[in-house]
Design a protein around this motif. Structure first.
Motif, short mmCIF file in Angstrom:
data_model
loop_
_atom_site.label_atom_id
_atom_site.label_comp_id
_atom_site.label_asym_id
_atom_site.label_seq_id
_atom_site.Cartn_x
_atom_site.Cartn_y
_atom_site.Cartn_z
N ALA A 12 0.84 -1.21 0.00
CA ALA A 12 0.00 0.00 0.00
C ALA A 12 0.87 1.26 0.00
CB ALA A 12 -0.93 -0.01 1.21
N GLU A 13 1.95 1.22 0.75
CA GLU A 13 2.87 2.36 0.80
C GLU A 13 3.53 2.58 -0.56
OE1 GLU A 13 6.89 2.99 3.23
OE2 GLU A 13 5.14 2.65 4.51
N LYS A 14 3.95 1.49 -1.20
CA LYS A 14 4.58 1.59 -2.51
C LYS A 14 3.58 2.11 -3.54
CE LYS A 14 6.86 -1.98 -3.98
NZ LYS A 14 7.28 -3.21 -4.66
N GLN A 15 2.36 1.61 -3.49
CA GLN A 15 1.34 2.05 -4.43
C GLN A 15 1.05 3.54 -4.25
OE1 GLN A 15 -2.05 -0.47 -4.88
NE2 GLN A 15 -3.12 0.98 -6.17
N ALA A 16 1.00 4.01 -3.03
CA ALA A 16 0.77 5.44 -2.77
C ALA A 16 1.92 6.28 -3.32
CB ALA A 16 0.60 5.68 -1.27
N ARG A 17 3.15 5.81 -3.19
CA ARG A 17 4.30 6.54 -3.74
C ARG A 17 4.22 6.60 -5.26
NH1 ARG A 17 7.39 3.40 -0.08
NH2 ARG A 17 8.20 2.22 -1.83
N TRP A 18 3.85 5.49 -5.88
CA TRP A 18 3.72 5.47 -7.34
C TRP A 18 2.61 6.41 -7.79
CZ3 TRP A 18 4.15 -0.42 -8.82
CH2 TRP A 18 5.46 -0.85 -8.62
N PHE A 22 2.98 9.30 -10.54
CA PHE A 22 2.27 9.25 -11.82
C PHE A 22 1.17 10.30 -11.97
CE2 PHE A 22 3.30 4.46 -11.89
CZ PHE A 22 4.52 4.70 -12.48
N ALA A 23 0.44 10.58 -10.89
CA ALA A 23 -0.71 11.49 -10.99
C ALA A 23 -0.35 12.86 -11.57
CB ALA A 23 -1.39 11.63 -9.64
N PRO A 24 0.77 13.49 -11.17
CA PRO A 24 1.10 14.79 -11.76
C PRO A 24 1.43 14.71 -13.25
CG PRO A 24 2.28 14.48 -9.69
CD PRO A 24 1.65 13.15 -10.04
N LEU A 25 1.80 13.54 -13.74
CA LEU A 25 2.06 13.37 -15.17
C LEU A 25 0.76 13.19 -15.94
CD1 LEU A 25 5.07 10.90 -14.88
CD2 LEU A 25 5.16 13.37 -15.25
N ILE A 26 -0.23 12.63 -15.28
CA ILE A 26 -1.52 12.36 -15.91
C ILE A 26 -2.42 13.60 -15.88
CG2 ILE A 26 -3.65 10.99 -15.67
CD1 ILE A 26 -1.80 8.77 -14.45
N ARG A 41 -5.34 10.72 -9.85
CA ARG A 41 -4.92 9.73 -8.85
C ARG A 41 -5.65 8.40 -9.06
NH1 ARG A 41 -1.58 10.70 -5.11
NH2 ARG A 41 -2.43 9.20 -3.63
N ALA A 42 -6.94 8.47 -9.44
CA ALA A 42 -7.70 7.25 -9.68
C ALA A 42 -7.15 6.51 -10.91
CB ALA A 42 -9.18 7.59 -9.89
#
Length: 82
Positions: A12-18, A22-26, A41-42
């Motif tokens: 969960a921690e790794k997924q939150a970091r990813w 990624f979200a600012p690129l999307i 983020r979704a």
């Protein structure tokens, strides 16, 4: 059935970091909206999860299938119809 998942807390921690990466690129690619950050983020979370389940399936099948095909299949399963 064998489960190939990571320990939950670390995963969960790794997924939150990813998602944070990624979200600012999307986000700039999405239409202007009050919910654009949430949408980015979704999308990031969904893409990460699709990669995870594709990897689990690839391992389950002993690498006998193309990982990108599995990822595409996972993404296709959750895409909003056009």
């Amino acid at each position: 059935m064998i489960c190939y998942r990571f320990p939950r807390a670390g995963h969960a921690e790794k997924q939150a970091r990813w998602q944070d990466l990624f979200a600012p690129l999307i986000e700039p690619r999405l239409p202007d909206s009050d919910h654009r950050t949430l949408q980015a983020r979704a999308i990031a979370a969904a893409a990460i999860t699709c990669l995870q389940v594709a990897n689990e399936e690839w391992v389950r099948l002993s690498g006998r299938v193309d990982m990108l095909d599995l990822y595409d299949t996972a993404v296709h399963a959750i895409r909003r119809p056009t």
